[in-house]
Design a protein around this motif. Structure first.
Motif, PDB file in Angstrom:
ATOM      1  N   THR A  48      20.231  12.839 -12.466  1.00 30.63           N
ATOM      2  CA  THR A  48      19.483  11.740 -11.848  1.00 30.63           C
ATOM      3  C   THR A  48      19.323  10.534 -12.778  1.00 30.63           C
ATOM      4  O   THR A  48      18.841   9.487 -12.350  1.00 30.63           O
ATOM      5  N   ASP A  49      19.735  10.661 -14.046  1.00 27.76           N
ATOM      6  CA  ASP A  49      19.581   9.558 -14.996  1.00 27.76           C
ATOM      7  C   ASP A  49      20.601   8.457 -14.722  1.00 27.76           C
ATOM      8  O   ASP A  49      21.729   8.717 -14.279  1.00 27.76           O
ATOM      9  N   GLU A  50      20.208   7.217 -15.008  1.00 21.96           N
ATOM     10  CA  GLU A  50      21.097   6.060 -14.835  1.00 21.96           C
ATOM     11  C   GLU A  50      21.662   5.661 -16.197  1.00 21.96           C
ATOM     12  O   GLU A  50      20.919   5.316 -17.107  1.00 21.96           O
ATOM     13  N   VAL A  51      22.984   5.723 -16.317  1.00 27.94           N
ATOM     14  CA  VAL A  51      23.664   5.406 -17.580  1.00 27.94           C
ATOM     15  C   VAL A  51      24.435   4.104 -17.419  1.00 27.94           C
ATOM     16  O   VAL A  51      25.176   3.924 -16.451  1.00 27.94           O
ATOM     17  N   ARG A  52      24.248   3.204 -18.369  1.00 27.72           N
ATOM     18  CA  ARG A  52      24.981   1.938 -18.362  1.00 27.72           C
ATOM     19  C   ARG A  52      25.603   1.681 -19.734  1.00 27.72           C
ATOM     20  O   ARG A  52      25.018   2.043 -20.759  1.00 27.72           O
ATOM     21  N   VAL A  53      26.766   1.032 -19.730  1.00 31.44           N
ATOM     22  CA  VAL A  53      27.409   0.567 -20.960  1.00 31.44           C
ATOM     23  C   VAL A  53      27.609  -0.935 -20.818  1.00 31.44           C
ATOM     24  O   VAL A  53      28.247  -1.390 -19.870  1.00 31.44           O
ATOM     25  N   ASN A  54      27.015  -1.673 -21.735  1.00 24.55           N
ATOM     26  CA  ASN A  54      27.059  -3.140 -21.650  1.00 24.55           C
ATOM     27  C   ASN A  54      26.564  -3.621 -20.286  1.00 24.55           C
ATOM     28  O   ASN A  54      27.067  -4.608 -19.739  1.00 24.55           O
ATOM     29  N   GLY A  55      25.607  -2.898 -19.718  1.00 22.76           N
ATOM     30  CA  GLY A  55      25.040  -3.273 -18.437  1.00 22.76           C
ATOM     31  C   GLY A  55      25.782  -2.744 -17.230  1.00 22.76           C
ATOM     32  O   GLY A  55      25.291  -2.835 -16.099  1.00 22.76           O
ATOM     33  N   GLU A  56      26.966  -2.168 -17.449  1.00 21.95           N
ATOM     34  CA  GLU A  56      27.778  -1.649 -16.338  1.00 21.95           C
ATOM     35  C   GLU A  56      27.354  -0.223 -16.014  1.00 21.95           C
ATOM     36  O   GLU A  56      27.327   0.649 -16.895  1.00 21.95           O
ATOM     37  N   LEU A  57      27.043   0.031 -14.748  1.00 26.36           N
ATOM     38  CA  LEU A  57      26.628   1.361 -14.319  1.00 26.36           C
ATOM     39  C   LEU A  57      27.821   2.314 -14.370  1.00 26.36           C
ATOM     40  O   LEU A  57      28.890   2.032 -13.845  1.00 26.36           O
ATOM     41  N   ILE A  58      27.625   3.463 -15.026  1.00 25.38           N
ATOM     42  CA  ILE A  58      28.682   4.464 -15.159  1.00 25.38           C
ATOM     43  C   ILE A  58      28.377   5.628 -14.231  1.00 25.38           C
ATOM     44  O   ILE A  58      27.297   6.208 -14.280  1.00 25.38           O
ATOM     45  N   LYS A  59      29.342   5.950 -13.388  1.00 23.67           N
ATOM     46  CA  LYS A  59      29.152   7.043 -12.428  1.00 23.67           C
ATOM     47  C   LYS A  59      30.050   8.215 -12.786  1.00 23.67           C
ATOM     48  O   LYS A  59      31.108   8.046 -13.387  1.00 23.67           O
ATOM     49  N   GLU A  60      29.609   9.398 -12.399  1.00 15.39           N
ATOM     50  CA  GLU A  60      30.400  10.603 -12.632  1.00 15.39           C
ATOM     51  C   GLU A  60      31.718  10.487 -11.883  1.00 15.39           C
ATOM     52  O   GLU A  60      31.755  10.102 -10.716  1.00 15.39           O
ATOM     53  N   LYS A  61      32.800  10.811 -12.570  1.00 13.61           N
ATOM     54  CA  LYS A  61      34.120  10.647 -11.964  1.00 13.61           C
ATOM     55  C   LYS A  61      34.472  11.857 -11.119  1.00 13.61           C
ATOM     56  O   LYS A  61      34.336  12.988 -11.563  1.00 13.61           O
ATOM     57  N   LYS A  62      34.952  11.601  -9.903  1.00 11.10           N
ATOM     58  CA  LYS A  62      35.298  12.687  -8.994  1.00 11.10           C
ATOM     59  C   LYS A  62      36.810  12.833  -8.828  1.00 11.10           C
ATOM     60  O   LYS A  62      37.284  13.843  -8.339  1.00 11.10           O
ATOM     61  N   ASP A  63      37.562  11.807  -9.231  1.00 10.63           N
ATOM     62  CA  ASP A  63      39.002  11.814  -9.007  1.00 10.63           C
ATOM     63  C   ASP A  63      39.713  12.739  -9.993  1.00 10.63           C
ATOM     64  O   ASP A  63      39.160  13.147 -10.999  1.00 10.63           O
ATOM     65  N   GLU A  64      40.980  13.015  -9.710  1.00 15.98           N
ATOM     66  CA  GLU A  64      41.811  13.777 -10.632  1.00 15.98           C
ATOM     67  C   GLU A  64      42.058  12.973 -11.897  1.00 15.98           C
ATOM     68  O   GLU A  64      42.059  11.739 -11.891  1.00 15.98           O
ATOM     69  N   HIS A  65      42.299  13.693 -12.966  1.00 14.30           N
ATOM     70  CA  HIS A  65      42.575  13.027 -14.227  1.00 14.30           C
ATOM     71  C   HIS A  65      43.987  12.441 -14.251  1.00 14.30           C
ATOM     72  O   HIS A  65      44.881  12.904 -13.541  1.00 14.30           O
ATOM     73  N   ILE A  66      44.158  11.436 -15.081  1.00  9.44           N
ATOM     74  CA  ILE A  66      45.437  10.738 -15.244  1.00  9.44           C
ATOM     75  C   ILE A  66      45.969  11.042 -16.637  1.00  9.44           C
ATOM     76  O   ILE A  66      45.228  10.966 -17.619  1.00  9.44           O
ATOM     77  N   TYR A  67      47.266  11.393 -16.716  1.00  8.26           N
ATOM     78  CA  TYR A  67      47.922  11.631 -18.001  1.00  8.26           C
ATOM     79  C   TYR A  67      49.255  10.891 -17.988  1.00  8.26           C
ATOM     80  O   TYR A  67      50.147  11.225 -17.197  1.00  8.26           O
ATOM     81  N   LEU A  68      49.387   9.900 -18.846  1.00  8.94           N
ATOM     82  CA  LEU A  68      50.594   9.082 -18.890  1.00  8.94           C
ATOM     83  C   LEU A  68      51.282   9.179 -20.246  1.00  8.94           C
ATOM     84  O   LEU A  68      50.627   9.334 -21.278  1.00  8.94           O
ATOM     85  N   ALA A  69      52.609   9.071 -20.216  1.00 11.17           N
ATOM     86  CA  ALA A  69      53.398   8.840 -21.423  1.00 11.17           C
ATOM     87  C   ALA A  69      53.782   7.366 -21.397  1.00 11.17           C
ATOM     88  O   ALA A  69      54.284   6.866 -20.389  1.00 11.17           O
ATOM     89  N   TYR A  70      53.553   6.668 -22.505  1.00  8.99           N
ATOM     90  CA  TYR A  70      53.800   5.225 -22.573  1.00  8.99           C
ATOM     91  C   TYR A  70      54.611   4.921 -23.821  1.00  8.99           C
ATOM     92  O   TYR A  70      54.309   5.433 -24.903  1.00  8.99           O
ATOM     93  N   ASN A  71      55.635   4.107 -23.665  1.00 10.84           N
ATOM     94  CA  ASN A  71      56.431   3.666 -24.815  1.00 10.84           C
ATOM     95  C   ASN A  71      55.864   2.339 -25.307  1.00 10.84           C
ATOM     96  O   ASN A  71      56.223   1.273 -24.801  1.00 10.84           O
ATOM     97  N   LYS A  72      54.954   2.431 -26.260  1.00 14.31           N
ATOM     98  CA  LYS A  72      54.268   1.239 -26.765  1.00 14.31           C
ATOM     99  C   LYS A  72      55.221   0.319 -27.527  1.00 14.31           C
ATOM    100  O   LYS A  72      55.911   0.755 -28.437  1.00 14.31           O
ATOM    101  N   PRO A  73      55.238  -0.953 -27.165  1.00 14.22           N
ATOM    102  CA  PRO A  73      56.067  -1.894 -27.920  1.00 14.22           C
ATOM    103  C   PRO A  73      55.450  -2.225 -29.284  1.00 14.22           C
ATOM    104  O   PRO A  73      54.236  -2.110 -29.475  1.00 14.22           O
ATOM    105  N   GLU A  74      56.274  -2.647 -30.193  1.00 19.21           N
ATOM    106  CA  GLU A  74      55.788  -3.178 -31.463  1.00 19.21           C
ATOM    107  C   GLU A  74      54.943  -4.421 -31.186  1.00 19.21           C
ATOM    108  O   GLU A  74      55.248  -5.204 -30.291  1.00 19.21           O
ATOM    109  N   GLY A  75      53.852  -4.573 -31.920  1.00 15.70           N
ATOM    110  CA  GLY A  75      52.998  -5.743 -31.756  1.00 15.70           C
ATOM    111  C   GLY A  75      51.799  -5.524 -30.855  1.00 15.70           C
ATOM    112  O   GLY A  75      50.946  -6.401 -30.728  1.00 15.70           O
TER     113      GLY A  75
END
Length: 262
Positions: A48-75
């Motif tokens: 029941t507690d209200e959590v905010r980060v920098n004023g933004e309300l954070i809600k419990e996530k219900k969606d499936e998790h995301i896992y990505l492979a990314y080829n990061k460029p230099e820079g």
């Protein structure tokens, strides 16, 4: 009632906002509030507690998790701070909030994982779990047998001796190295100790996932990759609460891109 309480850093990671490590940093900086009050590190919250980060309300996530492979460029800088120029979040431009698992130097390119599952970060990152990371490195002069031997058997940097590792010469000035630890700028510091300069550095594998993407592109990890990854890290210590059976993480793929949330 106690069973319904969860540490604030765990809540933020499971919500997909950030990793636990990043959550601790935000809490320490006073950027997190619980019911309008800045909490202490380790504070537990109820549903029941209200959590905010920098004023933004954070809600419990219900969606499936995301896992990505990314080829990061230099820079590209591996930071979620959007005020930093060339940050990885704007570079990948993913439609949901995600963050990198670990780091890859701005001057380096190659494989990095991106996720919204903050609960797996320590499981993959903790050096004592001996998870392999493979790199192809180009240096500024001819590689000698002595260089290969010294790199493989340990180099004194950052007040320690690097772990023994696999090193293989590919050509006159290119070698492959497989590390099981992640010291700050480790490969560059190791080479510098032996009077070599790194010209190019690319990460080509993390544990069982190999780089197979053009620079700047990403893909979902496949169900087979996730199953194997889960098996390989299943004995890893995830957090200070990892010994609890209820905290065993299982991975599932996700193709639910949804709306942009950042």
């Amino acid at each position: 009632m106690e069973n319904n309480l969860v540490r604030i850093n765990k809540f933020l990671s499971e919500s997909g906002y950030c990793s636990r490590r990043e959550a601790d940093r935000l809490i320490d900086q006073g950027r997190v509030t619980i019911n309008g009050v800045v909490p202490e590190m380790g504070t537990k919250i109820s549903p029941t507690d209200e959590v905010r980060v920098n004023g933004e309300l954070i809600k419990e996530k219900k969606d499936e998790h995301i896992y990505l492979a990314y080829n990061k460029p230099e820079g590209i800088e591996c930071t979620t701070n959007l005020d930093v120029r060339d940050n990885i979040i704007e570079a990948i431009n993913y439609p949901e909030r995600i963050f990198p698992i670990g780091r890859l130097d701005k001057g380096s390119e190659g494989l990095i994982f991106m996720t919204n599952d903050g609960d797996i970060v320590n499981k993959i990152l903790r050096a004592r779990n001996n998870h392999e990371k493979e790199y192809i490195v180009t240096v500024n002069r001819t590689i000698t047998d002595r260089f290969i031997d010294q790199m493989a058997n340990g180099i004194p940097i950052l007040d320690t001796i690097t772990r023994k590792c696999k090193v293989e010469r590919i050509s006159n000035n290119v070698f492959r190295i497989v590390l099981t630890q992640g010291l700050n700028r480790q490969i560059r510091r190791m080479c510098e100790y032996l009077d070599y300069d790194v010209v190019a550095l690319k990460r080509t594998r993390i544990i069982n996932i190999k780089l197979d993407l053009p620079v700047g592109k990403y893909r979902n990890l496949t169900p087979k990759e996730l199953e194997e990854l889960n098996s390989l890290i299943s004995d890893s210590s995830k957090t200070e609460e990892a010994s609890l059976p209820s905290n065993k993480a299982k991975f599932t793929g996700s193709r639910n891109y949804g709306k942009r949330n950042r």
